[in-house]
Design an enzyme around this catalytic site. Sequence first.
Site, PDB file in Angstrom:
ATOM      1  CG  HIS A   1      -2.054  -0.957   0.872  1.00 50.54           C
ATOM      2  ND1 HIS A   1      -3.060  -1.354   1.950  1.00 50.54           N
ATOM      3  CD2 HIS A   1      -2.887  -1.463  -0.147  1.00 50.54           C
ATOM      4  CE1 HIS A   1      -3.941  -2.027   1.423  1.00 50.54           C
ATOM      5  NE2 HIS A   1      -3.925  -2.240   0.201  1.00 50.54           N
TER       6      HIS A   1
ATOM      7  CG  HIS B   1      -3.364  -5.701  -7.204  1.00 50.03           C
ATOM      8  ND1 HIS B   1      -3.103  -4.666  -7.014  1.00 50.03           N
ATOM      9  CD2 HIS B   1      -4.301  -6.391  -6.633  1.00 50.03           C
ATOM     10  CE1 HIS B   1      -3.873  -4.159  -6.082  1.00 50.03           C
ATOM     11  NE2 HIS B   1      -4.875  -5.355  -5.603  1.00 50.03           N
TER      12      HIS B   1
END
Length: 396
Positions: free
Chosen positions: A250, A379
């Site tokens: 993140h 992703h």
Amino acid sequence: MRTLPDFRSRAFLKEQIFRTLDFYYPRCVDHERGGFFNSFRDDGTIADNRIKHLVGTTRFIYVFSVGALLGGPGWCIEMAERGLRFLRDSHADTEHGGFYNELNGLEVADDSKQGYGHAHVMLAASVAYRAGLLSAGEWIDSTFDLLEKHAWLSEHELYADEFHNDWSHASCKRGQNANMHLCEAMIYAYEATKERKYLDRAVTLARRVVLHLAAQTDGLIWETFHDDWTPDRSRETRTRYGTYGILTGHLTEWSKLLVMLSRYQEEDWMLPKAEYLFRTAVNRGWDSKHGGLNYSLDIDGTVLNGNKSWWVAAESIGAAAVLLQKTGDSFYAQWYLRLWEHVWMHLIDHKYGAWYADLSPANARTTDLKSPFHKTDYHPISAMYAGYQVMPQDTE
């Protein structure tokens, strides 16, 4: 040892995107119920033929739309359209608005409303719209309005992320993850529509998370918060999409988003924060013994989870690519290659295709479940597409 390809080649990145899509298509198509199967084992065997997750459905729309944008075969746009149709016909809640989080077959298994899932609805609709499915455009605006009505916390300039079926708040806990993906969705919505409200909201979310919230935790991104948006430091606390600690992926994902934002509205804090988050992630998070980024850290840098995850590696590659293009700094070139080498050696399945989901700290396979319900290799494809867009044109 396998010869390493040119990871900075646009041709390589495009080929890898379609090789990944080839793992899912056509085996992902559920001809009986509509939509897509969401879960697969290493060899492509369907691991579950009933559960349909909102995030899985929308991420399939995204990845097939990217395939269409890259000039892929006709099934790319057909699959994106199929996903939009299933979203409308099966996930949509016609009584309360929004989308059910999970189906079992065609029955609603989880009728909650999740900010994380609705972020992916906006994301999917935005990319599908750019790929030529113009009917998806109305979903961008309607989902934004729905979240504005039920989820936007104007006093905090952030979104709440967990709701009951009727949009009443399900939890007083807050998470940054949904807000991060909503920031991403707003960027894509702006790219699709050029409507200023989406860019303004993306900038607001980024500023609130990476400047204001992060200021409470040494400038880093904490995952879980109390309802007043002070960090929840209890190790027992987790939200649906958030857990204790700092996730290296993140840090790099926010880094990527800040660079993307700066293309449309550059502010003096964006690049310094993007560089700080990326450099902290790799300097503190890299496993010097086994390679790869450790999954999560405590605020003091202690490793909490040393597993190696597909999405952490992918987002870090995407961040390195856009930072390299933005800055020209060889630091990011070196990390782009180092991250790719680890992925190539350990996370990509060179036999069957697609990326393994998670590895042990020593990069060992721990399960034959390659694709859980929400994975769809969104992703990796997102990261490779980000790299494809910024690499020199003459390498394709």
